[in-house]
Design a protein around this motif. Structure first.
Motif, short mmCIF file in Angstrom:
data_model
loop_
_atom_site.label_atom_id
_atom_site.label_comp_id
_atom_site.label_asym_id
_atom_site.label_seq_id
_atom_site.Cartn_x
_atom_site.Cartn_y
_atom_site.Cartn_z
N VAL A 1 46.07 52.19 32.73
CA VAL A 1 45.52 53.36 32.04
C VAL A 1 44.05 53.12 31.75
O VAL A 1 43.59 51.97 31.61
CB VAL A 1 46.28 53.64 30.73
N ASN B 1 51.87 50.58 34.74
CA ASN B 1 50.76 51.40 35.23
C ASN B 1 49.48 51.06 34.48
O ASN B 1 49.49 50.71 33.30
CB ASN B 1 51.08 52.88 35.07
N VAL C 1 53.31 57.99 31.12
CA VAL C 1 52.95 56.75 31.81
C VAL C 1 54.07 55.74 31.59
O VAL C 1 54.50 55.53 30.45
CB VAL C 1 51.61 56.19 31.29
#
Length: 399
Positions: free
Chosen positions: A205, A203, A199
């Motif tokens: 999560v 981004n 990742v």
């Protein structure tokens, strides 16, 4: 009448070439007589030279070999405990990380706001507890003069208990909020080699509380490392028999030594010990899953690699050993060439054992005093004489 004349015999004349033909005949006869001499009078070729050596006698132990695959002693998939946006990645892909090292940072501002709110609720709950304590104390004083009833005192006592409960709830909410702030810093749970980051910053999560947490990376421990291998049923029975006879300790209660050879190597490079045998044989393959733990201080072995495992397979015994180059193949049998006392060559069938420190164990077919050809086998002929020269006693190299 005239008398008859006597008959005159014709005179034979010798022709010129006859003496020459006689010389040729004598010469040819001499040549033929020379060809009739026995072949033994011709010079015989010398016997071929070979190098011989007597078998080495020493105490050896058999080792069995298996093919195994390495696996990490500890392996963890790194996942976030809280959800949010990734702000930074704090490790280099493929590097060695230590337990507690920072790996990811998730935006903590939402959790900080929740913590502040929980802190305020805790302060309010503590104030209510103080108020409930004062009211209860006042009621206890008044009930002595019958200014208030016992029922009022009971109500105030119940209010204090409720205030304490609210305080405990506020304290728990604040602890949970602080934990969420701590979880925004994702740290390595163990020491090992980390994989690549899955990742990138920016981004979103998902946390573990959602049930579908996002995989961030993985870490594997490298030292020590496991190697798993499968033991066939016949070998397992052999080991059990040796254990019952007291000739070999069982790997279930003894850390029997193993030697591991990696792909591309010709001799073992890592040592280890057996630390696990499964409780049943695999019914589909008839093998017993076994495991050894191997030192990997140089971190040269990675999980997933193949290796050859050598496991002690017998009790120590006296054996005769010769260089492996002295063994030849005659169709389906193994033979060695032995020089007899009259220097003639004999082909001797033998039963081979394993290699031990570079020399081949001979189980049957040789005696300690035999002279075995170790160099010049291609010049030796069965039944023919050779000119043997004694080689230095073979010692072999560690294999």
């Amino acid at each position: 009448m005239s008398e008859p004349k006597p008959r005159q015999h014709p005179v034979r004349r010798q022709s010129g070439p006859r003496p020459f033909l006689s010389v040729l005949a004598l010469t040819a006869a001499g040549l033929l007589a020379g060809c009739d001499k026995p072949a033994s009078q011709a010079a015989a070729p010398p016997a071929p030279s070979v190098t011989v050596a007597q078998p080495v006698k020493r105490t050896v132990t058999d080792w069995d070999e298996f093919t195994g695959r390495f696996e990490a002693v500890e392996e963890v998939q790194v996942r976030p405990r809280v959800g949010g946006f990734v702000t930074s990645v704090e490790f280099q892909d493929g590097a060695i990380v230590h337990a507690g090292d920072l790996l990811y940072v998730i935006d903590s501002r939402p959790f900080e706001a929740v913590a502040e709110q929980a802190d305020g609720q805790l302060s309010d709950a503590r104030a209510k507890v103080e108020l409930a304590k004062r009211e209860l104390d006042r009621g206890l004083n008044l009930v002595q003069t019958s200014a208030v009833s016992e029922q009022v005192v009971d109500q105030r006592r119940q209010a204090l208990q409720a205030a304490h409960a609210a305080e405990m709830q506020a304290e728990g909410a604040l602890k949970a909020a602080k934990l969420n702030i701590e979880f925004t810093h994702v740290a390595a749970p163990l020491t090992g080699r980390v994989s690549r980051h899955l990742v990138s910053p920016g981004n979103l999560v998902q946390g573990s509380d959602t049930g579908t947490s996002t995989l961030l990376t993985s870490i594997v421990a490298l030292d020590p490392i496991y190697i798993y291998f499968d033991m066939d049923e016949a070998t397992f029975i052999k080991y059990s028999k040796l254990w019952f006879e007291g000739k070999r300790p069982s790997s279930r209660d003894t850390a029997n030594p193993v030697q591991v050879t990696l792909a591309g190597e010709t001799k073992p490079s890592h040592d280890g010990t057996i630390n696990f045998l499964d409780n049943r044989l695999d019914v589909s393959t008839g093998t017993l899953r076994s495991r050894a733990v191997v030192k990997n201080t140089d971190l040269s072995i990675l999980p997933g690699q193949f290796g050859r495992v050598r496991l002690i397979g017998s009790a120590p015994y006296e054996a005769l050993l010769i260089p492996d180059v002295a063994v030849a193949t005659d169709q389906s049998r193994k033979i060695v060439f032995v020089v007899k006392p009259d220097d003639t060559v004999e082909a001797r069938p033998v039963v081979l054992g394993p290699l031990d420190e570079g020399l081949r164990v001979i189980r049957e077919g040789l005696k300690a005093e035999d002279r075995v050809i170790v160099n010049g086998i291609q010049r030796a002929r069965v039944g023919a004489k050779v000119a043997p020269s004694l080689a230095q006693a073979p010692t072999g190299g560690k294999s």
